[in-house]
Design an enzyme around this catalytic site. Structure first.
Site, short mmCIF file in Angstrom:
data_model
loop_
_atom_site.label_atom_id
_atom_site.label_comp_id
_atom_site.label_asym_id
_atom_site.label_seq_id
_atom_site.Cartn_x
_atom_site.Cartn_y
_atom_site.Cartn_z
N HIS A 228 0.87 -1.19 0.00
CA HIS A 228 0.00 0.00 0.00
C HIS A 228 0.90 1.24 0.00
CE1 HIS A 228 -2.82 2.90 1.90
NE2 HIS A 228 -3.79 2.08 1.53
N ASP A 305 3.39 -4.44 8.01
CA ASP A 305 2.16 -3.69 7.89
C ASP A 305 1.02 -4.70 8.03
OD1 ASP A 305 -0.18 -2.65 6.88
OD2 ASP A 305 0.70 -1.79 5.07
N GLN A 308 -4.15 -5.29 6.82
CA GLN A 308 -5.10 -6.25 6.24
C GLN A 308 -4.95 -7.65 6.81
OE1 GLN A 308 -7.54 -5.25 4.44
NE2 GLN A 308 -6.86 -3.28 3.64
N LYS A 331 -10.07 -0.98 10.62
CA LYS A 331 -10.19 -2.14 9.73
C LYS A 331 -10.52 -3.41 10.53
CE LYS A 331 -7.02 -0.26 6.27
NZ LYS A 331 -7.91 0.20 5.21
N CYS A 469 -5.00 2.75 -3.46
CA CYS A 469 -3.75 3.22 -2.85
C CYS A 469 -2.63 2.19 -3.00
CB CYS A 469 -3.93 3.58 -1.38
SG CYS A 469 -5.08 4.91 -1.12
N1 PLP Z 1 -1.59 -0.82 4.60
C1 PLP Z 1 -2.51 -1.54 3.96
C2 PLP Z 1 -2.16 -2.89 3.42
C3 PLP Z 1 -3.79 -1.02 3.79
O1 PLP Z 1 -4.72 -1.75 3.14
C4 PLP Z 1 -4.09 0.26 4.31
C5 PLP Z 1 -5.42 0.86 4.11
O2 PLP Z 1 -6.16 0.49 3.25
C6 PLP Z 1 -3.09 0.96 4.98
C7 PLP Z 1 -1.84 0.39 5.10
C8 PLP Z 1 -3.34 2.31 5.54
O3 PLP Z 1 -4.22 2.24 6.61
P1 PLP Z 1 -4.77 3.57 7.29
O4 PLP Z 1 -5.32 4.41 6.19
O5 PLP Z 1 -5.81 3.09 8.23
O6 PLP Z 1 -3.62 4.22 7.99
#
Ligand code: PLP
Length: 510
Positions: A228, A305, A308, A331, A469
């Site tokens: 992401h 990270d 997900q 999430k 994203c």
């Molecule tokens: N990393 C992954 C794999 C994501 O899917 C997302 C959000 O969709 C993020 C990071 C960013 O999360 P946040 O916008 O809650 O900080």
């Protein structure tokens, strides 16, 4: 024998419902158990009272994620898929939104779960809302909403710095939530759990503290093509600032990281490896434990990270032996604006604070500040007390439902959706990772993804259509945007059937 649950979309044509001899199919599946080192056969025991054999069979198919061995489960699924193909019957047609009893003990009842989520019970554009935008954000159960309301109705106060009763209650609630997070991810100590706004802020915190202090010119940072933007941009910025190089793990045509290529990127210059455990465009589950082990051989630090992964499967930061782990509350059924970054104690003690202000200090003079200990050192200012308490309530909810049950059910929904969408003429699925959860991505050639999203909204179906994203991941597959349904344990196969029918119409009518 009882009639099989009917599924107009998925039932393969050559066997009518009443002609299937489940016991012979089941017998053929016993063979698949033999090479499995874990208790695959115990996974699903019955789908309600009506279809116990189907439940057992599906159990063999879906494996036992409780073993934590995703690669083995994926292989087993592939073998099982072949067995099912030979029978001419689809494994996905067996379970139909009925209560499922796992190992004869816990029951997972999707209809009961749905009653806990008030937002799901509404019409959008005249149709029952279907929420398939779970990878973007999840809906909140009444238990979470109530916890936040209770906090504001009876306990609201600033924390840590007052001697009155409400401050003590608010502090207990906030620190209690930290302990719930610790337990959920199996961190050794609650002092290693830092509350932040979400995954994005967590990754930025690590890049700006650990990265600024310890990454030097010529060092290398490794990320993945599947990441992401939240795990790309902070490291790119840091690399530019520090004169370091960003290296990217390539992926294959299925949308899986190529481990041999990762191995060849690693070297003594590698100071940080940071990657998503589960990708948000194709649902790829990356072999995180193996990837951490590989990085450690070169002395690199690792951030995972978990945005997900945490909602869909058990996470154990000690078992992963990961240095930092970030995830977002919203999430995993908690409010917006709260998230977590876990860090190993020795690292949190070593690295400087990120922001300065109240709470993160022990003593301040105009000449010098003595910083507080972790985690307070990283939590400058008044924290988001209410939403931390909401996160604690969400983790309680998930734990009560059982994260293993959730993983099994969501993997089942994902496979069900994939197989149904594969049969729709005029659409193309993007990515096909062998180990996957929650997400399916597709395009309807000739119709831009946002247009497909808008047409589905007219049917009451909410999902994401765009670049999610993760532009580099999509471009690797030759597309700029996809339509992305993503599933939660409150979704049903009936909802997926509605999606598939709507997509079929869009693909036909253009
Ligand atoms: N990393 C992954 C794999 C994501 O899917 C997302 C959000 O969709 C993020 C990071 C960013 O999360 P946040 O916008 O809650 O900080």
């Amino acid at each position: 024998m009882s009639a099989m649950p009917s599924n107009p979309i998925l039932k393969l044509p050559n066997l009518p419902d009443d002609a299937v001899d489940l016991s012979s199919i089941y017998a053929s599946f016993q063979r698949l158990q033999a090479p499995a080192s874990h208790g695959v056969g115990n996974a699903f025991h019955g789908v309600g009272d009506a279809f116990p054999e189907a439940g057992e069979l599906a159990g063999l198919f879906f494996g036992d994620p409780g073993s934590g061995n995703h690669a083995e489960n994926a292989l087993l699924r592939t073998a099982a898929e072949q067995e099912f193909a030979d029978t001419g019957y689809s494994p996905y047609s067996f379970l139909r939104d009925q209560p499922i009893t796992y190992s004869g003990r816990e029951t997972f009842d999707v209809q009961a779960i749905r009653r806990d989520f008030p937002i799901l019970h509404q019409k959008v554009n005249g149709k029952d809302l279907i929420w398939f935008d779970n990878a973007a954000t999840t809906q909140k159960p009444a238990q979470v909403i109530d916890a936040i309301r209770r906090y504001y109705e009876s306990d609201n106060s600033n924390i840590h710095r007052a001697s009155h009763t409400l401050a003590a209650r608010a502090t207990d609630g906030y620190e209690g939530a930290r302990e719930k997070v610790r337990r959920f991810i199996n961190a050794p100590s609650a002092d290693e759990v830092i509350f932040v706004r979400g995954t994005t802020e967590g990754i930025n915190l690590v890049a700006q503290t650990y990265g600024r202090k310890l990454i030097r010119p010529g060092d290398e940072i490794i990320i993945s093509t599947l990441d992401h933007h939240a795990n790309i941009v902070p490291w790119q910025q840091l690399a530019k600032e520090r004169g370091a190089a960003l290296r990217v793990i390539p992926v294959n045509d299925r949308g899986e990281v190529i481990l041999e290529a990762y191995e060849s990127l690693l070297s003594p210059r590698t100071k940080m490896v940071s990657f998503a455990q589960v990708n948000n465009t194709f649902g790829t589950v990356s072999p995180a434990k193996i990837m951490v082990e590989m990085a450690k051989r070169y002395g690199a630090r690792v951030l995972i990270d978990g945005a997900q992964s945490v909602p869909h499967a058990p996470v154990d930061v000690q078992e992963l032996d990961v240095d930092f782990f970030a995830f977002s509350g919203h999430k995993i059924y908690a409010p917006n604006g709260i998230g977590v970054v876990y860090g190993k104690k020795e690292l949190l003690e070593l690295i400087p604070p990120w922001q300065g202000g109240g709470n993160m200090i022990k003593d301040v003079t105009f000449e010098e500040t003595i910083f507080n200990v972790p985690p307070h050192k990283f939590e400058a200012g008044t924290p988001n007390v209410a939403d931390a308490i909401g996160l604690g309530a969400a983790l309680d909810y998930v734990s009560r439902t059982g994260i293993h049950n959730i993983e099994r059910y969501e993997r089942y929904l994902t496979e069900y959706a994939r197989q149904a969408l594969e049969q729709v003429d005029g659409i193309r699925l993007i990515g096909n990772p062998r180990d996957r959860v929650s997400v399916v991505s597709f395009v309807v050639p000739g119709i831009p993804a946002p247009e497909v999203g808008a047409l589905l909204d007219k049917e009451g179906i909410a999902l994401r259509a765009g670049h999610h994203c993760a532009q580099p991941a999509l471009r690797r597959m030759g597309v700029e945007a996809t339509v992305r349904p993503s599933f939660s344990f409150y979704n049903t196969t009936t909802e997926i059937d509605r999606l598939v029918e709507a997509v079929r119409k869009i693909a036909i009518n253009g």
